[in-house]
Scaffold this motif. Structure first.
Motif, short mmCIF file in Angstrom:
data_model
loop_
_atom_site.label_atom_id
_atom_site.label_comp_id
_atom_site.label_asym_id
_atom_site.label_seq_id
_atom_site.Cartn_x
_atom_site.Cartn_y
_atom_site.Cartn_z
N ASP A 15 -17.23 21.76 -8.21
CA ASP A 15 -16.86 21.11 -6.91
C ASP A 15 -17.09 22.63 -6.03
OD1 ASP A 15 -15.43 20.99 -4.36
OD2 ASP A 15 -13.81 19.86 -5.73
N GLU A 16 -18.10 22.20 -4.80
CA GLU A 16 -18.40 23.04 -4.01
C GLU A 16 -17.52 23.96 -3.42
OE1 GLU A 16 -21.53 21.68 -1.39
OE2 GLU A 16 -22.53 21.05 -2.97
N ARG A 17 -16.33 23.19 -2.96
CA ARG A 17 -14.99 23.70 -2.27
C ARG A 17 -14.56 24.98 -3.20
NH1 ARG A 17 -12.86 17.75 -1.36
NH2 ARG A 17 -13.82 18.00 -3.31
N VAL A 18 -14.71 24.85 -4.42
CA VAL A 18 -14.11 25.79 -5.23
C VAL A 18 -15.12 26.82 -5.65
CG1 VAL A 18 -13.12 26.13 -7.47
CG2 VAL A 18 -12.31 24.20 -6.39
N ALA A 19 -16.51 26.48 -6.00
CA ALA A 19 -17.27 27.36 -6.50
C ALA A 19 -17.70 28.42 -5.40
CB ALA A 19 -18.61 26.44 -6.75
N LYS A 20 -17.61 28.02 -4.14
CA LYS A 20 -18.00 28.98 -2.98
C LYS A 20 -16.98 30.42 -3.21
CE LYS A 20 -15.03 27.48 0.64
NZ LYS A 20 -14.94 27.00 2.19
N PHE A 21 -16.02 30.46 -3.88
CA PHE A 21 -15.47 31.54 -4.11
C PHE A 21 -15.75 32.18 -5.28
CE2 PHE A 21 -12.43 28.84 -1.60
CZ PHE A 21 -12.34 29.63 -0.47
N CYS A 22 -16.71 31.72 -6.06
CA CYS A 22 -16.98 32.36 -7.44
C CYS A 22 -18.15 33.34 -7.06
CB CYS A 22 -17.50 31.17 -8.43
SG CYS A 22 -16.24 30.20 -8.61
N ASP A 23 -18.37 34.19 -7.99
CA ASP A 23 -19.38 35.06 -8.09
C ASP A 23 -20.75 34.39 -8.82
OD1 ASP A 23 -18.13 37.20 -7.22
OD2 ASP A 23 -17.45 38.09 -9.26
#
Length: 104
Positions: A15-23
């Motif tokens: 999910d891009e909404r979640v992935a944007k907070f990942c390294d």
């Protein structure tokens, strides 16, 4: 987390909404997710699933921390949570539980 949790893992990791907070980059295939779980999640000394009604809806990790100046800090805590569960206090509860279990 176990390899058998791969389909649930893909819900938040892809999910891009979640992935944007990942390294790192999100897994783009089931096979890639399985490899990630096998190679990083399972062997990690403190990586847990955040579950609701027995189903994984996210993950939380705790690692030995370090400050930008190189000095040690006790721990770093990171978490990912499926966006449908944001704003409900679930991550806050998971961090508190991790602190008790991990003794941070």
């Amino acid at each position: 987390m176990k390899v058998s949790d791969v389909d649930d893992f893909m819900v938040w990791d892809g999910d891009e909404r979640v992935a944007k907070f990942c390294d790192g980059e999100p897994c783009t295939s089931r096979e890639e997710a399985i490899d990630f779980i096998k190679s990083w999640v399972v062997p990690h000394p403190w990586h847990r699933a955040i579950c609701l009604d027995g189903k994984p809806i996210g993950t939380i990790t705790m690692s030995r921390g370090s400050r930008s100046n190189g000095s040690a800090c006790l721990a770093e805590v990171g978490y990912l949570l499926a966006w449908q569960h944001w704003g409900k206090g679930i991550a806050t509860t998971a961090v508190k539980m991790a602190g008790r279990e991990g003794r941070i």
